[in-house]
Scaffold this motif. Sequence first.
Motif, PDB file in Angstrom:
ATOM      1  N   HIS A  12      31.822  24.181  42.702  1.00 47.63           N
ATOM      2  CA  HIS A  12      32.156  25.312  43.173  1.00 47.63           C
ATOM      3  C   HIS A  12      31.304  25.795  44.619  1.00 47.63           C
ATOM      4  O   HIS A  12      31.402  25.942  45.454  1.00 47.63           O
ATOM      5  CB  HIS A  12      32.243  26.451  42.164  1.00 47.63           C
ATOM      6  CG  HIS A  12      32.485  27.070  42.403  1.00 47.63           C
ATOM      7  ND1 HIS A  12      34.269  28.170  42.488  1.00 47.63           N
ATOM      8  CD2 HIS A  12      31.999  29.059  42.397  1.00 47.63           C
ATOM      9  CE1 HIS A  12      34.421  29.315  43.147  1.00 47.63           C
ATOM     10  NE2 HIS A  12      33.194  29.524  42.829  1.00 47.63           N
ATOM     11  N   LEU A  13      29.795  25.839  44.069  1.00 49.26           N
ATOM     12  CA  LEU A  13      28.560  26.063  44.787  1.00 49.26           C
ATOM     13  C   LEU A  13      29.016  24.636  46.390  1.00 49.26           C
ATOM     14  O   LEU A  13      28.452  26.145  47.515  1.00 49.26           O
ATOM     15  CB  LEU A  13      27.230  25.517  44.095  1.00 49.26           C
ATOM     16  CG  LEU A  13      27.476  27.443  42.903  1.00 49.26           C
ATOM     17  CD1 LEU A  13      25.945  27.081  42.591  1.00 49.26           C
ATOM     18  CD2 LEU A  13      27.799  28.483  43.389  1.00 49.26           C
ATOM     19  N   ALA A  16      31.150  26.189  48.725  1.00 48.69           N
ATOM     20  CA  ALA A  16      31.350  27.800  48.903  1.00 48.69           C
ATOM     21  C   ALA A  16      29.843  27.668  50.247  1.00 48.69           C
ATOM     22  O   ALA A  16      30.103  27.921  51.147  1.00 48.69           O
ATOM     23  CB  ALA A  16      30.253  28.962  47.960  1.00 48.69           C
ATOM     24  N   VAL A  20      30.341  28.337  53.867  1.00 50.55           N
ATOM     25  CA  VAL A  20      29.757  29.581  54.566  1.00 50.55           C
ATOM     26  C   VAL A  20      28.577  29.292  55.439  1.00 50.55           C
ATOM     27  O   VAL A  20      28.525  29.699  57.048  1.00 50.55           O
ATOM     28  CB  VAL A  20      29.273  30.329  53.257  1.00 50.55           C
ATOM     29  CG1 VAL A  20      28.064  32.075  53.862  1.00 50.55           C
ATOM     30  CG2 VAL A  20      30.105  31.554  52.658  1.00 50.55           C
ATOM     31  N   GLY A  69      37.023  27.509  40.591  1.00 53.04           N
ATOM     32  CA  GLY A  69      36.837  29.229  40.124  1.00 53.04           C
ATOM     33  C   GLY A  69      38.171  29.548  39.376  1.00 53.04           C
ATOM     34  O   GLY A  69      37.650  29.624  38.127  1.00 53.04           O
ATOM     35  N   PHE A  70      39.212  28.893  39.211  1.00 55.60           N
ATOM     36  CA  PHE A  70      40.263  29.522  38.358  1.00 55.60           C
ATOM     37  C   PHE A  70      40.112  28.723  37.442  1.00 55.60           C
ATOM     38  O   PHE A  70      40.169  28.575  35.887  1.00 55.60           O
ATOM     39  CB  PHE A  70      41.501  29.465  38.933  1.00 55.60           C
ATOM     40  CG  PHE A  70      41.706  30.462  39.721  1.00 55.60           C
ATOM     41  CD1 PHE A  70      41.668  32.045  38.477  1.00 55.60           C
ATOM     42  CD2 PHE A  70      42.283  30.495  40.949  1.00 55.60           C
ATOM     43  CE1 PHE A  70      42.381  33.002  39.774  1.00 55.60           C
ATOM     44  CE2 PHE A  70      42.193  31.495  42.140  1.00 55.60           C
ATOM     45  CZ  PHE A  70      42.321  32.758  42.034  1.00 55.60           C
ATOM     46  N   MET A  72      36.851  27.570  35.505  1.00 58.68           N
ATOM     47  CA  MET A  72      35.671  28.416  35.095  1.00 58.68           C
ATOM     48  C   MET A  72      36.342  29.221  34.312  1.00 58.68           C
ATOM     49  O   MET A  72      36.674  29.217  33.316  1.00 58.68           O
ATOM     50  CB  MET A  72      34.712  28.330  35.403  1.00 58.68           C
ATOM     51  CG  MET A  72      34.130  26.733  36.167  1.00 58.68           C
ATOM     52  SD  MET A  72      32.472  27.821  37.596  1.00 58.68           S
ATOM     53  CE  MET A  72      32.983  28.290  38.915  1.00 58.68           C
ATOM     54  N   ILE A  73      36.917  29.887  35.257  1.00 54.17           N
ATOM     55  CA  ILE A  73      38.119  31.416  34.204  1.00 54.17           C
ATOM     56  C   ILE A  73      38.293  30.925  32.751  1.00 54.17           C
ATOM     57  O   ILE A  73      38.365  32.143  32.014  1.00 54.17           O
ATOM     58  CB  ILE A  73      38.157  32.571  35.213  1.00 54.17           C
ATOM     59  CG1 ILE A  73      37.320  33.081  36.704  1.00 54.17           C
ATOM     60  CG2 ILE A  73      39.535  33.133  34.710  1.00 54.17           C
ATOM     61  CD1 ILE A  73      38.320  33.124  37.778  1.00 54.17           C
ATOM     62  N   MET A  89      34.297  38.479  43.002  1.00 55.53           N
ATOM     63  CA  MET A  89      34.119  37.663  43.880  1.00 55.53           C
ATOM     64  C   MET A  89      35.701  36.849  44.121  1.00 55.53           C
ATOM     65  O   MET A  89      36.123  36.489  44.867  1.00 55.53           O
ATOM     66  CB  MET A  89      33.372  36.245  42.861  1.00 55.53           C
ATOM     67  CG  MET A  89      33.630  34.977  43.889  1.00 55.53           C
ATOM     68  SD  MET A  89      33.267  33.458  42.943  1.00 55.53           S
ATOM     69  CE  MET A  89      32.034  34.768  41.286  1.00 55.53           C
ATOM     70  N   VAL A  90      36.654  36.369  42.920  1.00 58.44           N
ATOM     71  CA  VAL A  90      37.746  36.429  43.363  1.00 58.44           C
ATOM     72  C   VAL A  90      39.257  37.648  44.748  1.00 58.44           C
ATOM     73  O   VAL A  90      39.290  37.202  45.029  1.00 58.44           O
ATOM     74  CB  VAL A  90      39.369  36.709  42.366  1.00 58.44           C
ATOM     75  CG1 VAL A  90      40.830  36.198  42.575  1.00 58.44           C
ATOM     76  CG2 VAL A  90      38.269  35.784  40.962  1.00 58.44           C
ATOM     77  N   MET A  97      40.004  33.538  52.206  1.00 59.92           N
ATOM     78  CA  MET A  97      41.331  32.758  52.493  1.00 59.92           C
ATOM     79  C   MET A  97      42.337  32.687  53.122  1.00 59.92           C
ATOM     80  O   MET A  97      42.643  32.453  54.266  1.00 59.92           O
ATOM     81  CB  MET A  97      41.532  31.883  51.143  1.00 59.92           C
ATOM     82  CG  MET A  97      40.419  31.410  50.844  1.00 59.92           C
ATOM     83  SD  MET A  97      41.051  31.195  48.616  1.00 59.92           S
ATOM     84  CE  MET A  97      39.176  31.097  48.054  1.00 59.92           C
ATOM     85  N   VAL A 144      30.130  37.647  48.716  1.00 61.27           N
ATOM     86  CA  VAL A 144      30.474  37.365  47.541  1.00 61.27           C
ATOM     87  C   VAL A 144      29.216  37.285  47.116  1.00 61.27           C
ATOM     88  O   VAL A 144      28.710  36.727  45.653  1.00 61.27           O
ATOM     89  CB  VAL A 144      31.096  36.568  48.455  1.00 61.27           C
ATOM     90  CG1 VAL A 144      31.818  35.160  46.418  1.00 61.27           C
ATOM     91  CG2 VAL A 144      32.777  36.947  48.708  1.00 61.27           C
ATOM     92  N   PHE A 145      28.006  35.649  48.175  1.00 63.59           N
ATOM     93  CA  PHE A 145      27.451  35.074  47.265  1.00 63.59           C
ATOM     94  C   PHE A 145      26.406  36.743  46.706  1.00 63.59           C
ATOM     95  O   PHE A 145      25.799  36.335  45.733  1.00 63.59           O
ATOM     96  CB  PHE A 145      26.425  34.105  48.064  1.00 63.59           C
ATOM     97  CG  PHE A 145      26.557  33.157  48.477  1.00 63.59           C
ATOM     98  CD1 PHE A 145      25.668  32.404  47.744  1.00 63.59           C
ATOM     99  CD2 PHE A 145      26.972  32.998  49.090  1.00 63.59           C
ATOM    100  CE1 PHE A 145      26.387  31.159  47.989  1.00 63.59           C
ATOM    101  CE2 PHE A 145      27.629  31.091  48.923  1.00 63.59           C
ATOM    102  CZ  PHE A 145      27.147  30.187  48.266  1.00 63.59           C
ATOM    103  N   ALA A 148      28.236  37.736  43.800  1.00 67.10           N
ATOM    104  CA  ALA A 148      27.849  37.041  42.963  1.00 67.10           C
ATOM    105  C   ALA A 148      27.277  36.258  41.883  1.00 67.10           C
ATOM    106  O   ALA A 148      26.667  36.534  40.782  1.00 67.10           O
ATOM    107  CB  ALA A 148      28.663  35.491  43.262  1.00 67.10           C
ATOM    108  N   ARG A 152      26.262  39.424  38.759  1.00 68.44           N
ATOM    109  CA  ARG A 152      26.188  39.430  37.149  1.00 68.44           C
ATOM    110  C   ARG A 152      25.107  39.643  36.206  1.00 68.44           C
ATOM    111  O   ARG A 152      25.021  39.603  35.219  1.00 68.44           O
ATOM    112  CB  ARG A 152      26.409  38.311  37.175  1.00 68.44           C
ATOM    113  CG  ARG A 152      24.175  37.020  37.622  1.00 68.44           C
ATOM    114  CD  ARG A 152      24.735  35.643  37.588  1.00 68.44           C
ATOM    115  NE  ARG A 152      25.768  35.263  36.416  1.00 68.44           N
ATOM    116  CZ  ARG A 152      25.103  34.283  36.197  1.00 68.44           C
ATOM    117  NH1 ARG A 152      25.000  32.762  36.617  1.00 68.44           N
ATOM    118  NH2 ARG A 152      25.798  33.632  35.267  1.00 68.44           N
TER     119      ARG A 152
END
Length: 154
Positions: A12-13, A16, A20, A69-70, A72-73, A89-90, A97, A144-145, A148, A152
């Motif tokens: 994921h990272l 990203a 970015v 992402g999904f 991990m959720i 984030m989503v 996107m 977003v970074f 996120a 948190r």
Amino acid sequence: MNLLISSFLCLHLLSAALWVGGMATMHFAVRPAAAETLEPPLRLPFMAAALERFLGWVGGAIALLLVTGFGMIGMAGGFARVHWSVHAMVALGLVMMAMYGHIRFAGFPKLARFVAARDWPAAGKVLGTIRSLVVVNLALGVLVFIVAVIGRVL
Ligand code: HEM
């Protein structure tokens, strides 16, 4: 955190960072260097060729961001179980996107058509619009970074 979740987070990272970081490279290095050293008949085909490759890589990064992402959720037990920063984030990620989709499926094909027709003023105008969208998406990506990573702990 188990190995599967850590591997998903790692992918994921990386995705990203590619997206970015790639936008920052295109905006702060590739585009100004091309503008400084190349005349429109060389610069616009060059930028179209660079964008075509970059958009392809970002398409792959987006697919990985969504799956990991999904994923991990799901592993965390669903949306009700994750921190508000993940919800933010989503939401922001989906806006990014949609803007990517607009660049890839509306802006870029137009640019490619004008470049093929050697219509440099029209191609330059479309490239200017794509540049503005990339700047907005880059700012959203940085946000977003921040959301996120800092969100948190709030
Ligand atoms: C839209 C689809 C996305 C989903 C479903 C999603 C989901 C997640 C989840 C579940 C985590 C783990 C959170 C935690 O363990 O606390 C995470 C972490 C992270 N995501 Fe996303 N994400 C998405 C898009 C993005 C985008 C577009 C970016 C950046 C441009 C991004 C950047 C990050 C970062 C930096 C972390 C690490 C946070 C930390 O561990 O401190 N994500 N994401």
